[in-house]
Design a protein around this motif. Structure first.
Motif, PDB file in Angstrom:
ATOM      1  N   PHE A  54       1.032  -1.289   0.034  1.00  0.00           N
ATOM      2  CA  PHE A  54      -0.054   0.079   0.024  1.00  0.00           C
ATOM      3  C   PHE A  54       0.818   1.066  -0.090  1.00  0.00           C
ATOM      4  O   PHE A  54       1.893   1.326   0.862  1.00  0.00           O
ATOM      5  N   ASP A  55       0.300   2.064  -0.810  1.00  0.00           N
ATOM      6  CA  ASP A  55       1.370   3.343  -0.817  1.00  0.00           C
ATOM      7  C   ASP A  55      -0.060   4.566  -1.097  1.00  0.00           C
ATOM      8  O   ASP A  55      -0.653   4.656  -2.154  1.00  0.00           O
ATOM      9  N   MET A  56       0.011   5.288   0.056  1.00  0.00           N
ATOM     10  CA  MET A  56      -1.010   6.438  -0.063  1.00  0.00           C
ATOM     11  C   MET A  56      -0.881   7.400  -1.085  1.00  0.00           C
ATOM     12  O   MET A  56      -1.980   7.865  -1.601  1.00  0.00           O
ATOM     13  N   LYS A  57       0.270   7.788  -1.450  1.00  0.00           N
ATOM     14  CA  LYS A  57       0.376   8.741  -2.539  1.00  0.00           C
ATOM     15  C   LYS A  57       0.054   8.134  -3.854  1.00  0.00           C
ATOM     16  O   LYS A  57      -0.711   8.993  -4.734  1.00  0.00           O
ATOM     17  N   MET A  58       0.233   7.022  -4.129  1.00  0.00           N
ATOM     18  CA  MET A  58      -0.096   6.339  -5.297  1.00  0.00           C
ATOM     19  C   MET A  58      -1.477   6.040  -5.213  1.00  0.00           C
ATOM     20  O   MET A  58      -2.296   6.230  -6.468  1.00  0.00           O
ATOM     21  N   GLU A  59      -2.116   5.770  -4.462  1.00  0.00           N
ATOM     22  CA  GLU A  59      -3.537   5.490  -4.245  1.00  0.00           C
ATOM     23  C   GLU A  59      -4.348   6.861  -4.568  1.00  0.00           C
ATOM     24  O   GLU A  59      -5.278   7.014  -5.239  1.00  0.00           O
ATOM     25  N   ALA A  60      -3.823   8.198  -4.124  1.00  0.00           N
ATOM     26  CA  ALA A  60      -4.567   9.392  -4.105  1.00  0.00           C
ATOM     27  C   ALA A  60      -4.510   9.720  -5.682  1.00  0.00           C
ATOM     28  O   ALA A  60      -5.096  10.308  -6.203  1.00  0.00           O
ATOM     29  N   LEU A  61      -3.564   9.153  -6.410  1.00  0.00           N
ATOM     30  CA  LEU A  61      -3.203   9.541  -7.737  1.00  0.00           C
ATOM     31  C   LEU A  61      -4.009   8.699  -8.941  1.00  0.00           C
ATOM     32  O   LEU A  61      -4.331   8.903 -10.063  1.00  0.00           O
ATOM     33  N   ILE A  62      -4.749   7.327  -8.373  1.00  0.00           N
ATOM     34  CA  ILE A  62      -5.356   6.768  -9.117  1.00  0.00           C
ATOM     35  C   ILE A  62      -6.455   7.191  -9.830  1.00  0.00           C
ATOM     36  O   ILE A  62      -6.845   7.422 -11.104  1.00  0.00           O
ATOM     37  N   PRO A  63      -7.372   8.259  -9.454  1.00  0.00           N
ATOM     38  CA  PRO A  63      -8.729   8.753  -9.820  1.00  0.00           C
ATOM     39  C   PRO A  63      -8.157   9.726 -11.130  1.00  0.00           C
ATOM     40  O   PRO A  63      -8.893   9.945 -12.102  1.00  0.00           O
ATOM     41  N   VAL A  64      -6.794  10.372 -10.948  1.00  0.00           N
ATOM     42  CA  VAL A  64      -6.334  11.127 -11.860  1.00  0.00           C
ATOM     43  C   VAL A  64      -5.928  10.215 -13.147  1.00  0.00           C
ATOM     44  O   VAL A  64      -6.452  10.614 -14.266  1.00  0.00           O
ATOM     45  N   LEU A  65      -5.409   9.083 -13.017  1.00  0.00           N
ATOM     46  CA  LEU A  65      -5.181   8.115 -13.982  1.00  0.00           C
ATOM     47  C   LEU A  65      -6.254   7.636 -14.802  1.00  0.00           C
ATOM     48  O   LEU A  65      -6.332   7.511 -15.925  1.00  0.00           O
ATOM     49  N   LYS A  66      -7.479   7.363 -13.961  1.00  0.00           N
ATOM     50  CA  LYS A  66      -8.559   6.740 -14.488  1.00  0.00           C
ATOM     51  C   LYS A  66      -9.454   7.752 -15.229  1.00  0.00           C
ATOM     52  O   LYS A  66     -10.606   7.576 -15.380  1.00  0.00           O
ATOM     53  N   LYS A  67      -9.083   9.116 -15.171  1.00  0.00           N
ATOM     54  CA  LYS A  67      -9.826  10.249 -15.567  1.00  0.00           C
ATOM     55  C   LYS A  67     -11.075  10.425 -14.786  1.00  0.00           C
ATOM     56  O   LYS A  67     -11.950  10.978 -15.445  1.00  0.00           O
ATOM     57  N   GLU A  68     -10.954  10.077 -13.481  1.00  0.00           N
ATOM     58  CA  GLU A  68     -12.067  10.751 -12.870  1.00  0.00           C
ATOM     59  C   GLU A  68     -12.006  12.039 -12.002  1.00  0.00           C
ATOM     60  O   GLU A  68     -13.208  12.508 -12.015  1.00  0.00           O
ATOM     61  N   ILE A  69     -10.915  12.426 -12.122  1.00  0.00           N
ATOM     62  CA  ILE A  69     -10.447  13.773 -11.612  1.00  0.00           C
ATOM     63  C   ILE A  69      -9.574  14.373 -12.644  1.00  0.00           C
ATOM     64  O   ILE A  69      -8.608  13.705 -13.171  1.00  0.00           O
TER      65      ILE A  69
END
Length: 385
Positions: free
Chosen positions: A202-217
């Motif tokens: 688990f990496d909290m920084k990477m988790e936070a960027l997942i919505p960016v990569l999925k174009k959710e935000i």
């Protein structure tokens, strides 16, 4: 229920209704038009010909992150210890009891897109919130709504002072790319893991960027200078992520290029002095030039740089510099709603949308002495002059 009658209603969907009425029920706009009959159980408000608009929206500010009349104790917008902090969330720092909130809705601003500052290459997530309330959890429209990234002088200045990277524009771009590459790899490992033991640590920084990569935000790119704007677009294309262009101070110099990109530009703050080199070409003509080139524009105060209640003044100064009056109104209503992806709820007076409505004594774009007469948020009268 509320029933507003005898208003000069600027719906911001292309229609201006004289002697118009609005029926509000359960926090939503139920009907808009000229010949609506008030239900017997509705509270009737006669606005006597006053101008009625959707609640104003600032698509980029830091409301509640830097509190009024206080120094370090109320300064919570920049975690200047690490240039990469995507895991930070604005809602954990916003103080809705700060006086700036009351001044905002008394000035007709009902929605703020607020979040971290631009000290870091990646600063954390913004939230879309209503400006009335005392508990942030109950004021959220969407959270997260965007991920803050920053280019240009600010990250360079902060980390040059700490004698660490980034000290150059090259390093800022490199750090952003490296982090996005890591996040992409992290996401791929998560999605391809066939059993729990194969999951990445688990990496909290990477988790936070997942919505960016999925174009959710989208990423919300702080960029004033033309070259920084182009760098932000270059990286967004490399990683196939959505982006908004925030500040866009030199946008008027590259308007035709930006029109081809098809991204929204959130312009400002254009008031005040040129406090750093990358602001040397700052002008209130930027919204006009971008709009005429075909770029969808919103106008921002970047509060607290300019107090949020002066959003209409900023739009008015853009109008004075050549921006069409209706386009100036759109730049603080429907356009920011569309740029941030919340136009299904905000930005115009239409059935089904949130009942965020402001009644003005005059025209806030053209009249310097115009003030909000009444502010309604979610169907509730939160201010009455």
């Amino acid at each position: 229920m509320l029933f507003i009658k005898n208003g000069l209603i600027y719906t911001m969907n292309g229609e201006v209704i004289e002697n118009g009425s609005i029926l509000i029920k359960d926090g939503k706009i139920k009907e808009v038009g000229k010949d609506i009959i008030a239900p017997l159980d509705a509270k009737v408000i006669d606005v006597e010909g006053r101008m009625v608009t959707p609640g104003f929206i600032d698509a980029h500010c830091h409301l509640g992150m830097w509190e009024e009349s206080i120094g370090f104790e109320g300064s919570d917008g920049n975690e200047m210890t690490d240039p990469v902090t995507p895991q930070l969330r604005a809602i954990d720092a916003i103080n809705p009891m700060d006086i700036s909130f009351r001044e905002a809705y008394e000035g007709g601003v009902t929605t703020a897109i607020t979040g971290p500052g631009s000290a870091n290459v990646i600063g954390g997530t913004f939230a879309a919130i209503k400006t009335y309330g005392h508990r942030i959890d109950n004021m959220i429209i969407k959270e997260p709504v965007a991920m803050k990234i920053a280019f240009g002088e600010n990250p360079k200045r902060v980390y040059h002072g700490q004698k660490k990277s980034p000290m150059t524009r090259m390093a800022t771009a490199s750090i952003l790319r490296e982090t996005l590459f890591k996040a992409k790899s992290y996401l791929e490992k998560k999605e391809n893991a066939e059993e729990p033991s194969k999951m990445p640590e688990f990496d909290m920084k990477m988790e936070a960027l997942i919505p960016v990569l999925k174009k959710e935000i989208p990423v919300k790119a702080h960029a004033h200078r033309a070259d920084d704007i182009f760098t932000s677009l270059r990286i967004a294309k490399e990683f196939d992520i959505d982006i908004t262009l925030d500040h866009c101070t030199e946008g008027h110099l590259i308007a035709e290029d930006l029109a081809k990109e098809g991204k929204g530009a959130i312009v400002g703050p254009s008031f005040g002095n040129r406090s750093k080199f990358e602001l040397k070409n700052k002008t209130f003509e930027t919204p006009k030039v971008l709009n005429e080139a075909g770029v969808k524009i919103a106008i921002t105060t970047d509060a607290p740089v300019i107090p949020l209640q002066h959003l209409a003044l900023c739009a008015g100064l853009a109008h004075k510099s050549g921006l069409d009056e209706i386009e100036a109104l759109k730049a603080i209503t429907i356009n920011p709603a569309e740029i941030i992806g919340l136009d299904d709820r905000l930005g115009s007076i239409e059935p089904g949308k949130d009942a965020d409505i402001v009644v003005f004594d005059g025209n806030p774009i053209k009249d310097i002495d115009s003030e909000a007469y009444m502010t309604i948020i979610d169907g509730n009268i939160v201010y009455n002059k």
